[in-house]
Design a protein around this motif. Structure first.
Motif, PDB file in Angstrom:
ATOM      1  N   TYR A 120      56.319  47.288  61.789  1.00 14.93           N
ATOM      2  CA  TYR A 120      57.612  47.744  61.290  1.00 14.93           C
ATOM      3  C   TYR A 120      58.524  48.140  62.438  1.00 14.93           C
ATOM      4  O   TYR A 120      58.080  48.448  63.544  1.00 14.93           O
ATOM      5  CB  TYR A 120      57.417  48.912  60.308  1.00 14.93           C
ATOM      6  CG  TYR A 120      56.776  48.437  59.027  1.00 14.93           C
ATOM      7  CD1 TYR A 120      57.549  48.044  57.941  1.00 14.93           C
ATOM      8  CD2 TYR A 120      55.391  48.319  58.918  1.00 14.93           C
ATOM      9  CE1 TYR A 120      56.972  47.568  56.781  1.00 14.93           C
ATOM     10  CE2 TYR A 120      54.800  47.843  57.762  1.00 14.93           C
ATOM     11  CZ  TYR A 120      55.596  47.466  56.695  1.00 14.93           C
ATOM     12  OH  TYR A 120      55.025  46.989  55.556  1.00 14.93           O
ATOM     13  N   ASP A 121      59.839  48.157  62.168  1.00 20.40           N
ATOM     14  CA  ASP A 121      60.845  48.447  63.184  1.00 20.40           C
ATOM     15  C   ASP A 121      61.208  49.930  63.268  1.00 20.40           C
ATOM     16  O   ASP A 121      61.676  50.393  64.303  1.00 20.40           O
ATOM     17  CB  ASP A 121      62.132  47.663  62.880  1.00 20.40           C
ATOM     18  CG  ASP A 121      61.886  46.171  62.795  1.00 20.40           C
ATOM     19  OD1 ASP A 121      61.141  45.643  63.627  1.00 20.40           O
ATOM     20  OD2 ASP A 121      62.445  45.539  61.869  1.00 20.40           O
ATOM     21  N   TYR A 122      61.042  50.662  62.173  1.00 26.45           N
ATOM     22  CA  TYR A 122      61.469  52.056  62.107  1.00 26.45           C
ATOM     23  C   TYR A 122      60.388  52.822  61.364  1.00 26.45           C
ATOM     24  O   TYR A 122      60.057  52.489  60.219  1.00 26.45           O
ATOM     25  CB  TYR A 122      62.803  52.129  61.352  1.00 26.45           C
ATOM     26  CG  TYR A 122      63.480  53.477  61.325  1.00 26.45           C
ATOM     27  CD1 TYR A 122      64.078  54.014  62.468  1.00 26.45           C
ATOM     28  CD2 TYR A 122      63.563  54.206  60.140  1.00 26.45           C
ATOM     29  CE1 TYR A 122      64.733  55.244  62.428  1.00 26.45           C
ATOM     30  CE2 TYR A 122      64.219  55.432  60.091  1.00 26.45           C
ATOM     31  CZ  TYR A 122      64.795  55.942  61.241  1.00 26.45           C
ATOM     32  OH  TYR A 122      65.446  57.152  61.197  1.00 26.45           O
ATOM     33  N   CYS A 165      58.821  56.831  60.532  1.00 22.19           N
ATOM     34  CA  CYS A 165      58.994  58.285  60.563  1.00 22.19           C
ATOM     35  C   CYS A 165      57.829  58.930  59.829  1.00 22.19           C
ATOM     36  O   CYS A 165      57.246  58.334  58.911  1.00 22.19           O
ATOM     37  CB  CYS A 165      60.271  58.711  59.840  1.00 22.19           C
ATOM     38  SG  CYS A 165      61.787  58.108  60.562  1.00 22.19           S
ATOM     39  N   LEU A 183      68.213  54.091  66.882  1.00 23.11           N
ATOM     40  CA  LEU A 183      66.887  53.476  66.811  1.00 23.11           C
ATOM     41  C   LEU A 183      66.829  52.308  65.833  1.00 23.11           C
ATOM     42  O   LEU A 183      66.060  51.363  66.031  1.00 23.11           O
ATOM     43  CB  LEU A 183      65.843  54.522  66.392  1.00 23.11           C
ATOM     44  CG  LEU A 183      65.665  55.698  67.333  1.00 23.11           C
ATOM     45  CD1 LEU A 183      64.692  56.709  66.736  1.00 23.11           C
ATOM     46  CD2 LEU A 183      65.202  55.240  68.693  1.00 23.11           C
ATOM     47  N   PHE A 184      67.627  52.395  64.767  1.00 20.41           N
ATOM     48  CA  PHE A 184      67.572  51.382  63.714  1.00 20.41           C
ATOM     49  C   PHE A 184      68.969  51.144  63.148  1.00 20.41           C
ATOM     50  O   PHE A 184      69.324  51.656  62.086  1.00 20.41           O
ATOM     51  CB  PHE A 184      66.608  51.842  62.608  1.00 20.41           C
ATOM     52  CG  PHE A 184      66.283  50.765  61.610  1.00 20.41           C
ATOM     53  CD1 PHE A 184      65.451  49.702  61.946  1.00 20.41           C
ATOM     54  CD2 PHE A 184      66.789  50.817  60.327  1.00 20.41           C
ATOM     55  CE1 PHE A 184      65.144  48.716  61.020  1.00 20.41           C
ATOM     56  CE2 PHE A 184      66.493  49.832  59.393  1.00 20.41           C
ATOM     57  CZ  PHE A 184      65.661  48.780  59.751  1.00 20.41           C
ATOM     58  N   LYS A 226      61.390  47.679  57.874  1.00 21.93           N
ATOM     59  CA  LYS A 226      61.698  46.531  58.718  1.00 21.93           C
ATOM     60  C   LYS A 226      62.738  45.671  58.015  1.00 21.93           C
ATOM     61  O   LYS A 226      62.899  45.719  56.804  1.00 21.93           O
ATOM     62  CB  LYS A 226      60.456  45.713  59.050  1.00 21.93           C
ATOM     63  CG  LYS A 226      59.794  45.015  57.878  1.00 21.93           C
ATOM     64  CD  LYS A 226      58.556  44.290  58.345  1.00 21.93           C
ATOM     65  CE  LYS A 226      57.761  43.739  57.168  1.00 21.93           C
ATOM     66  NZ  LYS A 226      56.547  43.075  57.605  1.00 21.93           N
ATOM     67  N   ILE A 239      69.239  57.708  58.478  1.00 26.23           N
ATOM     68  CA  ILE A 239      68.557  56.980  59.544  1.00 26.23           C
ATOM     69  C   ILE A 239      69.211  57.266  60.892  1.00 26.23           C
ATOM     70  O   ILE A 239      70.409  57.520  60.965  1.00 26.23           O
ATOM     71  CB  ILE A 239      68.550  55.454  59.306  1.00 26.23           C
ATOM     72  CG1 ILE A 239      69.984  54.922  59.154  1.00 26.23           C
ATOM     73  CG2 ILE A 239      67.699  55.079  58.120  1.00 26.23           C
ATOM     74  CD1 ILE A 239      70.101  53.439  59.313  1.00 26.23           C
ATOM     75  N   ASN A 240      68.415  57.213  61.947  1.00 28.57           N
ATOM     76  CA  ASN A 240      68.919  57.314  63.304  1.00 28.57           C
ATOM     77  C   ASN A 240      69.421  55.919  63.671  1.00 28.57           C
ATOM     78  O   ASN A 240      68.637  54.996  63.862  1.00 28.57           O
ATOM     79  CB  ASN A 240      67.800  57.764  64.244  1.00 28.57           C
ATOM     80  CG  ASN A 240      68.272  57.895  65.666  1.00 28.57           C
ATOM     81  OD1 ASN A 240      69.109  57.137  66.156  1.00 28.57           O
ATOM     82  ND2 ASN A 240      67.721  58.877  66.350  1.00 28.57           N
TER      83      ASN A 240
END
Length: 148
Positions: free
Chosen positions: A94-96, A98, A50-51, A147, A46-47
């Motif tokens: 959602y928060d993230y 891709c 960003l999250f 999320k 994960i980045n």
């Protein structure tokens, strides 16, 4: 699985972060998570800008072939968080998010499970769980939605 995205939703589960490794990259961490029923393991790059997340947090994870709320397949030219009409999408919840590709499957430990491998532009994901839970997954483009 909730039915808000219809047949487009391939997988949904709740995971707890059990390990966090940021030793290789400044802005990327590999998290290891276990599902609430302890049947499925997920490893996910994960980045963290960003999250950000940490061990012990609970994550709601969905894999879907579409961001459309009605589950219609995304048009390659209209792929994005909002379609050309400006309507809401699954990503808004959602928060993230891709977009990537499920690219490989292999038998898991002791032949009881299956592993699915997914790449999100170089950020990798591995899901290992019972065949029954991961059967809907196939080599295809997919969205990852997460999320807390």
């Amino acid at each position: 699985m909730s039915n808000h995205a219809g047949d487009a939703q391939l997988f949904e589960d709740t995971f707890t972060v059990t390990d966090y490794d940021q030793s290789k990259y400044d802005r990327v961490a590999r998290i290891t998570c276990t599902s609430a029923d302890s049947q499925t393991e997920m490893k996910l790059d994960i980045n963290i800008e960003l999250f950000p997340c940490r061990v012990g947090e609970t994550l709601q994870v969905v894999l879907s072939t579409s961001l459309s709320l009605d589950g219609n397949k995304d048009d390659e030219e209209e792929r994005g968080w909002k379609d050309v009409r400006g309507e809401s999408s699954l990503a808004d919840m959602y928060d993230y998010v891709c977009h990537g590709k499920i690219y490989n499957f292999e038998d898991g430990s002791e032949g009881e499970t299956i592993r699915a491998y997914i790449s999100y532009g170089g950020l990798l994901m591995m899901l290992e769980g019972p065949y029954k839970k991961l059967t809907p997954l196939r080599v295809d483009n997919t969205y990852l939605l997460v999320k807390k």
